[in-house]
Enzyme design. Structure first.
Site, mmCIF file in Angstrom:
data_model
loop_
_atom_site.group_PDB
_atom_site.id
_atom_site.type_symbol
_atom_site.label_atom_id
_atom_site.label_comp_id
_atom_site.label_asym_id
_atom_site.label_seq_id
_atom_site.Cartn_x
_atom_site.Cartn_y
_atom_site.Cartn_z
ATOM 1 N N GLY A 46 0.833 -1.197 0.000
ATOM 2 C CA GLY A 46 0.000 0.000 0.000
ATOM 3 C C GLY A 46 0.864 1.242 0.000
ATOM 4 O O GLY A 46 2.002 1.214 0.480
ATOM 5 N N GLN A 51 2.983 9.988 0.994
ATOM 6 C CA GLN A 51 4.289 9.326 1.121
ATOM 7 C C GLN A 51 5.222 9.652 -0.053
ATOM 8 O O GLN A 51 6.428 9.437 0.043
ATOM 9 C CB GLN A 51 4.123 7.802 1.229
ATOM 10 C CG GLN A 51 3.449 7.360 2.523
ATOM 11 C CD GLN A 51 3.284 5.853 2.564
ATOM 12 O OE1 GLN A 51 2.311 5.314 2.060
ATOM 13 N NE2 GLN A 51 4.262 5.167 3.137
ATOM 14 N N CYS A 97 5.760 -0.208 7.091
ATOM 15 C CA CYS A 97 5.395 0.948 6.282
ATOM 16 C C CYS A 97 6.606 1.364 5.461
ATOM 17 O O CYS A 97 7.726 1.374 5.982
ATOM 18 C CB CYS A 97 4.966 2.091 7.203
ATOM 19 S SG CYS A 97 4.517 3.604 6.336
ATOM 20 N N LEU A 98 6.373 1.694 4.198
ATOM 21 C CA LEU A 98 7.493 2.100 3.344
ATOM 22 C C LEU A 98 8.140 3.391 3.854
ATOM 23 O O LEU A 98 9.284 3.668 3.536
ATOM 24 C CB LEU A 98 7.023 2.280 1.893
ATOM 25 C CG LEU A 98 6.552 0.990 1.204
ATOM 26 C CD1 LEU A 98 6.015 1.286 -0.190
ATOM 27 C CD2 LEU A 98 7.674 -0.037 1.144
ATOM 28 N N HIS A 139 -4.597 1.487 7.534
ATOM 29 C CA HIS A 139 -3.230 2.012 7.647
ATOM 30 C C HIS A 139 -3.013 3.154 6.642
ATOM 31 O O HIS A 139 -2.481 4.205 6.997
ATOM 32 C CB HIS A 139 -2.245 0.854 7.392
ATOM 33 C CG HIS A 139 -0.806 1.244 7.289
ATOM 34 N ND1 HIS A 139 0.153 0.731 8.136
ATOM 35 C CD2 HIS A 139 -0.144 2.074 6.428
ATOM 36 C CE1 HIS A 139 1.341 1.254 7.804
ATOM 37 N NE2 HIS A 139 1.188 2.051 6.777
ATOM 38 N N GLU A 140 -3.475 2.941 5.399
ATOM 39 C CA GLU A 140 -3.255 3.962 4.356
ATOM 40 C C GLU A 140 -4.112 5.196 4.612
ATOM 41 O O GLU A 140 -3.662 6.322 4.382
ATOM 42 C CB GLU A 140 -3.537 3.380 2.965
ATOM 43 C CG GLU A 140 -2.657 2.207 2.543
ATOM 44 C CD GLU A 140 -1.167 2.468 2.714
ATOM 45 O OE1 GLU A 140 -0.738 3.627 2.586
ATOM 46 O OE2 GLU A 140 -0.436 1.501 2.994
ATOM 47 N N HIS A 143 -2.542 7.567 6.925
ATOM 48 C CA HIS A 143 -1.541 8.453 6.301
ATOM 49 C C HIS A 143 -2.189 9.757 5.834
ATOM 50 O O HIS A 143 -1.579 10.823 5.914
ATOM 51 C CB HIS A 143 -0.910 7.778 5.076
ATOM 52 C CG HIS A 143 0.222 6.851 5.392
ATOM 53 N ND1 HIS A 143 1.377 7.264 6.017
ATOM 54 C CD2 HIS A 143 0.388 5.532 5.145
ATOM 55 C CE1 HIS A 143 2.202 6.231 6.139
ATOM 56 N NE2 HIS A 143 1.621 5.159 5.626
#
Ligand code: NI
Length: 173
Positions: A46, A51, A97-98, A139-140, A143
């Protein structure tokens, strides 16, 4: 298409609240294509627009993922998401997470959610998600509201992770 640089925590941009997408233009479609390429290359399941430094309520995900043996990719682009229902019961997943590379922690979230959003054609879609898909979407969406998964864990553990990431940034610069 292009692979975009991913912002790594701690970074003030990751704390900002993203604004709704007003119109789905060619620019937005190109951003989505670049975000998918960036996510698959990372690899991740994701990615939210913030991000890659774009403050828009837009995210891409694919919990099946590219290149998994015998599985077809299931890319989903979600624009202006709105969680309309959450289940009473919770599930715990080890999240990463990236933007928080190489760190993982157990996070508790509602098991199931219902979601409405716009697809890339501007059509309103409804989705009932559970399991990993539900966790990933939550989660996304976090963000988009300036929240990272480490904001759901103890301050002690969060600060330890953020301090390590900061140190790595300083060493790299
Ligand atoms: Ni993330």
């Amino acid at each position: 298409m292009a692979i975009l640089p991913i912002i790594v925590a701690p970074d003030p941009q990751l704390k900002t609240i993203s604004t709704p997408v007003a119109e789905i233009t060619d620019e937005i479609r190109e951003l989505v294509a670049d975000m998918f390429e960036t996510m698959y290359e990372a690899p991740g399941i994701g990615l939210a627009a913030i991000q890659v430094g774009v403050q828009k309520r837009l995210l891409v995900l694919d919990v099946v993922g590219k290149g998994q043996e015998g599985e077809d990719p299931e890319p989903i682009a979600i624009i202006n998401p709105d969680i309309t229902w959450v289940s009473d019961d919770d599930s715990m997943y080890e999240e990463g997470c990236l933007s928080v590379p190489s760190h993982y922690a157990d996070v508790v979230r509602p098991t199931e959610i219902k979601l409405s959003y716009l697809d890339l054609d501007g059509e309103k879609q409804e989705l009932h998600a559970d399991g990993l898909l539900s966790t990933c979407i939550q989660h996304e969406i976090d963000h988009l509201d300036g929240i990272l998964f480490v904001d759901h864990i103890s301050a002690l553990k969060r600060n330890m992770i953020l301090r390590k990431l900061l140190k790595q940034k300083k060493m790299a610069s």
